[in-house]
Design a protein around this motif. Structure first.
Motif, PDB file in Angstrom:
ATOM      1  N   ASP A 284       1.432   6.967   0.434  1.00 53.83           N
ATOM      2  CA  ASP A 284       0.379   6.035   0.029  1.00 53.83           C
ATOM      3  C   ASP A 284      -0.463   6.605  -1.111  1.00 53.83           C
ATOM      4  O   ASP A 284      -1.604   6.223  -1.295  1.00 53.83           O
TER       5      ASP A 284
ATOM      6  N   ALA B 244       0.818  -1.216   0.000  1.00 56.43           N
ATOM      7  CA  ALA B 244       0.000   0.000   0.000  1.00 56.43           C
ATOM      8  C   ALA B 244       0.856   1.272   0.000  1.00 56.43           C
ATOM      9  O   ALA B 244       0.311   2.372  -0.108  1.00 56.43           O
ATOM     10  N   TRP B 245       2.164   1.098   0.150  1.00 60.36           N
ATOM     11  CA  TRP B 245       3.050   2.260   0.232  1.00 60.36           C
ATOM     12  C   TRP B 245       4.191   2.117  -0.757  1.00 60.36           C
ATOM     13  O   TRP B 245       4.591   1.014  -1.104  1.00 60.36           O
TER      14      TRP B 245
END
Ligand code: FES
Ligand code: FE2
Length: 341
Positions: free
Chosen positions: A267, A134-135
């Protein structure tokens, strides 16, 4: 500012994964020279970097398979630090060994536990963004010719960004907004909530040019990790919201030299190389300014008398709380010495 002894019972960011391979690399951590390499299967190894025979740096030796051969008289050590061979001798003496340090590699960082190996629990590593889907992140390293505490306190008092980084992330709204400081059992947190402010110059590179609500939270996780959690949300529609975490891994090499492994994780715009490039270049520029300032501070500290008086202001609360925590941990270790390993 007094010198605080090293806290050894902790994980330290020793190197980025790409820095360690089949060449021998020496890094000092908490005053100890350590030699790093990878086994033939790719696993990273860290051994005390000084040959116990005649103090030759092991990093000047050579790898023989997974063993390291001292470049002076050829005594050879295994990945566990035990002596595997003494040239011309039938037996390898048990006492001829170097310390092996626990390592944990994840998210592109190699972490080293500098204290009693029994305490080397990877769950205690605070970093949790690097290498997660997610990052995305950019990263780099700076070397500070100064004590680690200077960098910790720089990161815990972000009012400096208005003065040291006016071309990128600083403007007067940062210095003028009061901070809320919380001293929690395992961290010190300094929160600054800036409402409806002019965005700093760097944010324009990310398409944020309208007025913003900006959050800046500096968190100190003892002994030497600081996180800056930040958001910038436009007060008008049509602009992206920036959400990012700056991971500051502060690794004391010696009493007056510090390795600063940093990463900026975000993100949003995960696959946008232009955003990554702007973060990479902007962050490196900003941290160079910090390092220059801290080097100047260290040089001055070295020349001032030890009893030179330092005066503080209310905005120093978080930095001083962080200093107190490190001192407490260091004192605790001095009462309970770290095992030789
Ligand atoms: S100094 Fe390493 S073998 Fe002699
Ligand atoms: Fe800074």
């Amino acid at each position: 500012m007094e010198q605080i002894p090293f806290v050894r019972n902790a994980w330290y960011a020793a190197a980025w994964s790409e820095e360690i391979g089949r060449d021998l690399v020496e890094r000092w951590i908490c005053g100890v020279p350590i030699v790093f390499y990878r086994r033939e299967d790719g696993t990273a190894v860290a051994l005390e970097g000084t040959c116990p025979h005649r103090q030759y740096p092991l990093a000047l030796g050579r790898l023989k398979g997974d063993h390291i051969e001292c470049g002076y008289h050829g005594i050879t050590f295994g990945c566990d630090g035990a002596c595997a061979r003494v040239p011309g001798e039938q037996r390898a003496p048990a006492a001829m060994r170097v310390r092996a340090f626990p390592l944990h590699e994840r998210g592109g960082l190699i972490w080293l536990y500098a204290g009693d190996p029994g305490g080397a629990d990877p769950a205690k590593i605070t970093e949790q963004w690097l290498g997660t889907p997610a990052w995305t992140a950019v990263h780099g390293t700076k070397i500070l010719e100064g004590r680690a505490q200077l960098l910790i306190e720089n990161l815990m008092d972000l009012s400096h960004v208005a003065f040291l980084h006016p071309e990128t992330i600083g403007n007067s709204s940062v210095a003028e907004t009061p901070i809320v400081t919380e001293v929690l059992p395992d961290c010190v947190r300094a929160t600054r909530l800036m409402k409806n402010i002019q965005p700093p110059a760097l944010f324009a590179k990310f398409g944020v040019s309208a007025r913003i609500d900006r959050t800046q939270i500096a968190e100190f996780h003892p002994p030497y990790m600081v996180l800056t959690r930040a958001t910038a949300a436009s007060t008008e529609p049509g602009y992206p919201t920036l959400n990012f975490v700056v991971i500051h891994c502060v690794t004391p090499e010696t009493a007056t030299r510090t390795r600063y492994n940093w990463a900026v994780a975000r993100d949003y715009a995960l696959d946008d190389p232009a955003v990554s490039e702007a973060w990479q270049t902007g962050s490196s520029w900003i941290f160079d300014q910090d390092v220059a300032a801290l080097n100047a501070q260290e040089a001055r500290l070295q020349r001032l008398p030890a009893d030179h008086i330092e005066l503080s202001i209310p905005g120093d609360a978080a930095a001083l709380a962080a200093r107190k925590l490190v001192k407490q941990l260091a004192a605790l270790e001095r009462r309970a010495p770290v095992a030789a390993g």
